[in-house]
Design an enzyme around this catalytic site. Structure first.
Site, PDB file in Angstrom:
ATOM      1  N   TYR A  42       1.086  -0.889   0.156  1.00 13.71           N
ATOM      2  CA  TYR A  42      -0.611   0.142  -0.124  1.00 13.71           C
ATOM      3  C   TYR A  42       1.285   1.443   0.034  1.00 13.71           C
ATOM      4  CZ  TYR A  42      -4.423  -2.197   0.754  1.00 13.71           C
ATOM      5  OH  TYR A  42      -5.570  -3.066   0.923  1.00 13.71           O
ATOM      6  N   GLY A  43       2.073   1.179   0.354  1.00 14.03           N
ATOM      7  CA  GLY A  43       3.304   2.129   0.678  1.00 14.03           C
ATOM      8  C   GLY A  43       3.563   3.188  -0.566  1.00 14.03           C
ATOM      9  N   CYS A  97      -3.505  -1.512   9.457  1.00 16.95           N
ATOM     10  CA  CYS A  97      -2.515  -0.712   8.476  1.00 16.95           C
ATOM     11  C   CYS A  97      -2.298   0.776   9.364  1.00 16.95           C
ATOM     12  CB  CYS A  97      -3.250  -1.426   7.754  1.00 16.95           C
ATOM     13  SG  CYS A  97      -1.647  -0.557   5.536  1.00 16.95           S
ATOM     14  N   ASN A  98      -1.325   1.129   9.240  1.00 17.74           N
ATOM     15  CA  ASN A  98      -1.049   2.045   9.114  1.00 17.74           C
ATOM     16  C   ASN A  98      -1.289   3.476   8.065  1.00 17.74           C
ATOM     17  OD1 ASN A  98       0.297   3.318  12.322  1.00 17.74           O
ATOM     18  ND2 ASN A  98       1.022   1.458  11.608  1.00 17.74           N
ATOM     19  N   THR A  99      -0.430   2.696   6.742  1.00 16.74           N
ATOM     20  CA  THR A  99      -0.343   3.229   5.379  1.00 16.74           C
ATOM     21  C   THR A  99      -1.786   3.463   5.309  1.00 16.74           C
ATOM     22  OG1 THR A  99       1.537   1.997   4.818  1.00 16.74           O
ATOM     23  CG2 THR A  99       0.580   3.321   3.251  1.00 16.74           C
ATOM     24  N   CYS A 141       4.330   0.652  11.019  1.00 16.51           N
ATOM     25  CA  CYS A 141       3.657   0.512  10.292  1.00 16.51           C
ATOM     26  C   CYS A 141       3.894  -1.401  10.941  1.00 16.51           C
ATOM     27  CB  CYS A 141       5.029  -0.451   8.654  1.00 16.51           C
ATOM     28  SG  CYS A 141       4.071  -1.774   7.767  1.00 16.51           S
ATOM     29  N   THR A 142       2.513  -1.916  10.307  1.00 17.64           N
ATOM     30  CA  THR A 142       2.320  -3.357  11.654  1.00 17.64           C
ATOM     31  C   THR A 142       2.845  -4.254  11.023  1.00 17.64           C
ATOM     32  OG1 THR A 142       0.344  -3.669  10.182  1.00 17.64           O
ATOM     33  CG2 THR A 142       0.064  -2.393  11.878  1.00 17.64           C
ATOM     34  N   HIS A 143       3.847  -4.059  10.145  1.00 18.64           N
ATOM     35  CA  HIS A 143       4.555  -5.141   9.253  1.00 18.64           C
ATOM     36  C   HIS A 143       5.656  -5.538  10.454  1.00 18.64           C
ATOM     37  CE1 HIS A 143       2.497  -5.940   5.722  1.00 18.64           C
ATOM     38  NE2 HIS A 143       3.707  -6.342   5.310  1.00 18.64           N
TER      39      HIS A 143
HETATM   40  N1  DGL Z   1       1.071  -2.728   7.032  1.00 14.03           N
HETATM   41  C1  DGL Z   1       1.300  -1.914   6.619  1.00 14.03           C
HETATM   42  C2  DGL Z   1       1.121  -0.137   7.568  1.00 14.03           C
HETATM   43  O1  DGL Z   1       1.283  -0.781   8.582  1.00 14.03           O
HETATM   44  C3  DGL Z   1       1.832  -1.301   5.620  1.00 14.03           C
HETATM   45  C4  DGL Z   1       2.971  -2.651   4.108  1.00 14.03           C
HETATM   46  C5  DGL Z   1       2.130  -1.604   2.712  1.00 14.03           C
HETATM   47  O2  DGL Z   1       3.491  -0.757   2.727  1.00 14.03           O
HETATM   48  O3  DGL Z   1       1.584  -2.194   2.500  1.00 14.03           O
HETATM   49  O4  DGL Z   1       1.454  -0.369   7.235  1.00 14.03           O
END
Ligand code: DGL
Length: 277
Positions: free
Chosen positions: A47-48, A79-81, A194-196
């Site tokens: 998503y970034g 997801c923060n993004t 970022c949750t990853h």
């Molecule tokens: N897990 C997503 C977050 O918390 C972002 C990863 C992505 O770029 O898709 O922002």
């Protein structure tokens, strides 16, 4: 058949990929009685790299389908993004309650002793007006470095699917978080925005040039879910969770094992390709 009022609540945890599993873990701990659905929009990962209008449109489209198919009682946008830009549109479109994940700036500002805080996130999250407003409102007395990482989410996905990412590659992504000033002050708090990233936390701890406090907002998200849904019911027979992927190209046996280890015994693909518009 159990009477309807004994059915466990359904909680949908949503992310672009596997990062939301770090939030699922905390939410499940807080509400072990619920039925969990984990949805990874991997067809649109990462998503970034999406523009804000693209991202809003994409999440609305996917959510429309997931809500129609699974009727969740609550959705966590893990997801923060996405959360930093799509929550208003989601709340306008759907009656389902949404809980978002946003950078933990406030606790970081409360914790720092040196006044040097770093926010490690996707390029999308660091560019958001929402993130910059959070910094202005809650960390005006600190110096906050916004560190956008192009590769870390992808590295976390790779590790989860059984591949090995070199220490040097991870260190290159986190190194800009570590700031050392002539007066001896050093960064002492890093927000995992970022949750990853909590998936790689033990590597970060090992590779960090000096020890810092890493803040993962997931436990706070779990508390918010309990505030909205109430304390867990005494129901030991909560069903196994289901993982839904919108692409599924990265599914392999290592990943299936990792998902099963996190209570997601079944995996399905609901194909939703990302269109160019
Ligand atoms: N897990 C997503 C977050 O918390 C972002 C990863 C992505 O770029 O898709 O922002």
């Amino acid at each position: 058949m159990r009477p309807a009022h004994h059915l466990p609540p359904v909680i949908l945890v949503f992310d672009s990929g596997l990062g939301g599993l770090t939030v699922l873990e905390q939410v499940r701990r807080a509400r072990p009685d619920a039925a969990y659905l984990y949805a990874a929009d991997d067809a649109a990962f990462p998503y970034g790299r999406l523009s804000e209008p693209q991202l809003v449109a994409r999440v609305l489209t996917v959510m429309e389908r997931l809500i129609a198919l699974h009727s969740p009682d609550l959705v966590v946008i893990a997801c923060n993004t996405a959360s930093t830009v799509v929550l208003p549109a989601l709340r306008q479109r759907f009656v389902t309650p949404f809980v978002g994940v946003v950078p933990p700036i406030k606790p970081a500002a409360a914790l720092t002793r040196s006044g040097l805080v770093s926010l490690l996130a996707t390029p999308g999250t660091v560019a958001r007006a929402y993130t910059r407003d959070l910094v202005k409102s809650y960390a005006a007395t600190c110096t906050v470095s916004l560190v956008g990482s192009v590769n870390l989410a992808r590295y976390a996905e790779a590790e989860m699917a059984g591949a090995k990412v070199a220490d040097s590659d991870i260190l290159a992504e986190i190194a800009p978080c570590f700031d050392e000033r002539e007066d001896g002050r050093r960064t002492d708090v890093v927000c995992l925005s970022c949750t990853h990233y909590p998936l790689l936390l033990s590597r970060f701890e090992r590779l960090a040039p000096w020890p810092v406090t890493w803040i993962d907002p997931a436990p706070a998200i779990a508390r918010r879910v309990v505030q909205l849904m109430g304390e867990p019911a005494d129901a030991p027979d909560a069903p196994e969770g289901l993982a839904v992927f919108t692409g599924g190209t990265g599914l392999n046996s290592a990943l299936a094992r990792a998902l099963a280890g996190r209570g997601l015994a079944e995996t399905v693909v609901e194909a939703m390709p990302l269109t160019a518009d």
